[in-house]
Design a protein around this motif. Structure first.
Motif, PDB file in Angstrom:
ATOM      1  N   THR A   1      -5.306 -10.364  -0.456  1.00 43.82           N
ATOM      2  CA  THR A   1      -6.131 -10.086   0.711  1.00 43.82           C
ATOM      3  C   THR A   1      -5.606  -8.848   1.424  1.00 43.82           C
ATOM      4  O   THR A   1      -4.439  -8.481   1.291  1.00 43.82           O
ATOM      5  N   GLY A   2      -6.498  -8.215   2.189  1.00 43.67           N
ATOM      6  CA  GLY A   2      -6.133  -7.011   2.926  1.00 43.67           C
ATOM      7  C   GLY A   2      -7.360  -6.459   3.611  1.00 43.67           C
ATOM      8  O   GLY A   2      -8.253  -7.212   4.019  1.00 43.67           O
ATOM      9  N   TYR A   3      -7.455  -5.141   3.713  1.00 41.90           N
ATOM     10  CA  TYR A   3      -8.646  -4.541   4.310  1.00 41.90           C
ATOM     11  C   TYR A   3      -8.992  -3.241   3.603  1.00 41.90           C
ATOM     12  O   TYR A   3      -8.170  -2.642   2.921  1.00 41.90           O
ATOM     13  N   ASP A   4     -10.238  -2.844   3.773  1.00 42.26           N
ATOM     14  CA  ASP A   4     -10.768  -1.633   3.162  1.00 42.26           C
ATOM     15  C   ASP A   4     -11.701  -0.995   4.178  1.00 42.26           C
ATOM     16  O   ASP A   4     -12.668  -1.613   4.601  1.00 42.26           O
ATOM     17  N   LEU A   5     -11.397   0.240   4.593  1.00 45.87           N
ATOM     18  CA  LEU A   5     -12.173   0.878   5.649  1.00 45.87           C
ATOM     19  C   LEU A   5     -13.279   1.782   5.130  1.00 45.87           C
ATOM     20  O   LEU A   5     -13.703   2.700   5.810  1.00 45.87           O
TER      21      LEU A   5
ATOM     22  N   THR B   1     -13.658   5.229  -0.143  1.00 49.15           N
ATOM     23  CA  THR B   1     -12.670   4.808   0.837  1.00 49.15           C
ATOM     24  C   THR B   1     -11.444   5.720   0.814  1.00 49.15           C
ATOM     25  O   THR B   1     -11.098   6.286  -0.218  1.00 49.15           O
TER      26      THR B   1
ATOM     27  N   THR C   1      -8.771   4.575   3.128  1.00 49.15           N
ATOM     28  CA  THR C   1      -7.766   3.731   3.762  1.00 49.15           C
ATOM     29  C   THR C   1      -7.986   2.279   3.355  1.00 49.15           C
ATOM     30  O   THR C   1      -8.958   1.651   3.782  1.00 49.15           O
ATOM     31  N   SER C   2      -7.093   1.753   2.527  1.00 51.01           N
ATOM     32  CA  SER C   2      -7.130   0.352   2.119  1.00 51.01           C
ATOM     33  C   SER C   2      -5.702  -0.168   2.104  1.00 51.01           C
ATOM     34  O   SER C   2      -4.760   0.600   1.889  1.00 51.01           O
ATOM     35  N   ARG C   3      -5.550  -1.482   2.307  1.00 54.75           N
ATOM     36  CA  ARG C   3      -4.211  -2.043   2.347  1.00 54.75           C
ATOM     37  C   ARG C   3      -4.207  -3.447   1.783  1.00 54.75           C
ATOM     38  O   ARG C   3      -5.120  -4.233   2.051  1.00 54.75           O
TER      39      ARG C   3
ATOM     40  N   ASP D   1      -2.230  -6.950   1.961  1.00 46.36           N
ATOM     41  CA  ASP D   1      -1.335  -7.600   2.915  1.00 46.36           C
ATOM     42  C   ASP D   1      -0.704  -8.888   2.398  1.00 46.36           C
ATOM     43  O   ASP D   1       0.469  -9.135   2.634  1.00 46.36           O
TER      44      ASP D   1
ATOM     45  N   SER E   1       0.835  -1.198   0.000  1.00 42.36           N
ATOM     46  CA  SER E   1       0.000   0.000   0.000  1.00 42.36           C
ATOM     47  C   SER E   1       0.866   1.242   0.000  1.00 42.36           C
ATOM     48  O   SER E   1       1.986   1.226   0.523  1.00 42.36           O
TER      49      SER E   1
END
Length: 461
Positions: A249-253, A233, A235-237, A239, A191
């Protein structure tokens, strides 16, 4: 940046040890390899990659943190040419033929190491460069044939209107981070920071931080590409990546379930004699315009993005003298913007920023002085002030003049509260449980506020 401490010197007798835990007869006994490196493991189990600090004798000594690989039957191999910076680990391919890590941006990719900042209150260019010029980290990929290759970052360019740098930028000690490497060694994922005209919190982007977005770098084609994220969004990352780079895979806020409308304004936006609505939305950072029908229903909303962060207030008036209703919206840390009406129910977002004060919210439009132009009155919630910005009749406004009110002003109303002809201002103060009344002087200034106690946490007036 916190450096990891060096492991103790490795004794040859500790390089390989067997776990003493008994294993089922049907399963091969697992092996515990003590190498001092543990960032990533080759899929065959015959090697690892990691970091090692060289020259660390005591807490005050200088040292460098370098990538190493360990292979069964070979031992340790230093991978020269890059200095670890600001990331978390060294990732390896299944056969240790490729590595990825966040390394110093020694190439100064796209001028990301050192650049002029911007005044967060006014948006004006600050020509002073930081000295000494800091060297941030950026994702790198290594093979024995190429050495360490800078993956690059999101494109960075000066905005032609504001002069601010948009695109790839840096925050803390990194431009972007290499979080994982596909087992085939082709793809680096992670990211990086992407600066818009405003930051993720709505403040003026001054080339330092921005939103946090995931990327994938293709070592075969040498291409850097952003990964898709949910609308709105910041903030996304990314991982982890699978063997061939097809699954990440990761996350998305992103907060997608609700728009969280914060304010509403009405006017005849398309000159059909029917009132229309404009709504500011906090989460989606969009203005929704709903054109009215003669039967009291409304058409599907059209969305506009003012690019000033979370939206808190909106008002409708003709601010440029063309007899067409325009919109003014507040939000972010310091900003407001004008959306100029076209007369057919559509709007164009102005490229110019308005700076009313700290965390502007509620807004009212009226004539605060003796000219024929509409002026802005905006409550600044964290500053505890109400700001008056005199209009020019062209869609632009003068500098803000601020007047003290109560704590966390939440609403603004205009009217003639005494026998005078000047426009007066009333402000609800959410954390003071009061309303402030400021009598107008007729020249764009206001008298000292008189505060009146009301109920708990007033949110509007």
């Amino acid at each position: 940046m916190a450096h990891r401490r060096a492991p103790r010197p490795l004794a040859p007798t500790l390089l390989l040890a067997m776990l003493s835990v008994a294993a089922p007869a049907a399963l091969a006994q697992p092996k515990f390899i003590v190498t001092g490196l543990s960032d990533d493991l080759a899929s065959g189990g015959n090697g690892v990659s990691g970091l090692y600090s060289i020259g660390l004798n005591d807490a005050n000594s200088s040292f460098s943190t370098v990538p190493l690989i360990w292979q069964r039957g070979v031992g340790f191999t230093l991978v020269p040419g890059a200095q670890f910076r600001g990331g978390t680990k060294v990732s390896c391919s299944s056969d240790l033929s490729a590595l990825a890590m966040t390394a110093e941006n020694i190439e100064n990719w796209e001028g990301l190491n050192c650049f002029a900042g911007y005044d967060t209150m006014t948006g004006a260019l600050n020509p002073a460069l930081p000295m000494p010029c800091p060297v941030p980290g950026i994702a790198h990929r290594w093979t024995s044939g190429t050495g360490w290759i800078n993956t690059g970052s999101f494109p960075r360019f000066p905005d032609p209107i504001t002069g601010r740098f948009l695109g790839g930028t840096k925050c803390d000690s990194t431009i972007n981070s290499a979080n994982d490497l596909s087992a085939d060694g082709r793809y680096v994922i992670g990211s990086g920071y992407f600066a818009r005209a405003t930051t993720s919190t709505g403040g003026i982007s001054f080339g330092f931080c921005g939103d946090f977005f995931p990327f994938r770098y293709d070592g075969l084609t040498d291409t850097f590409e952003p990964l898709a994220v949910q609308p709105g969004t910041t903030t996304s990352r990314a991982d982890r990546v699978n063997a061939d780079g097809s699954v990440i895979t990761g996350y998305d806020l992103a907060n997608t379930p609700a728009d969280q409308p914060t304010a509403i304004a009405s006017g005849d936006f398309n000159a059909d004699g029917v009132l229309d609505l404009a709504v500011s939305n906090l989460d989606t950072i969009r203005v929704a315009v709903l054109l009215g029908n003669p039967d009291g229903t409304f058409q599907t909303a059209t969305q506009y993005a003012p690019e000033i962060g979370e939206l808190r207030g909106i008002a409708a008036a003709d601010v440029n003298g063309d007899t067409i209703v325009d919109l003014v919206v507040t939000g972010g840390t310091f900003q407001a913007k004008v959306l100029l009406g076209a007369g057919d129910g559509t709007f164009t977002v102005s490229s110019s920023f308005i700076f009313p004060g700290s965390q502007p919210g509620a807004i009212a439009i009226g004539r605060m002085n003796a000219d024929a132009f509409d002026d802005l009155v905006i409550a600044n919630s964290t500053a505890g002030t109400v700001a008056v910005l005199l209009g020019t009749g062209t869609g632009s406004f003068g500098s803000a003049t601020s007047f003290a009110v109560g704590m966390t002003p939440s609403g603004v109303a205009l009217g003639q509260f005494n026998a005078g002809t000047a426009v007066d201002v009333a402000v609800s103060n959410e954390c003071s449980n009061s309303v402030s009344v400021l009598l107008g002087n007729g020249n764009g200034t206001l008298q000292t506020a008189v505060n009146y106690a009301v109920g708990s946490n007033p949110s509007g007036v």
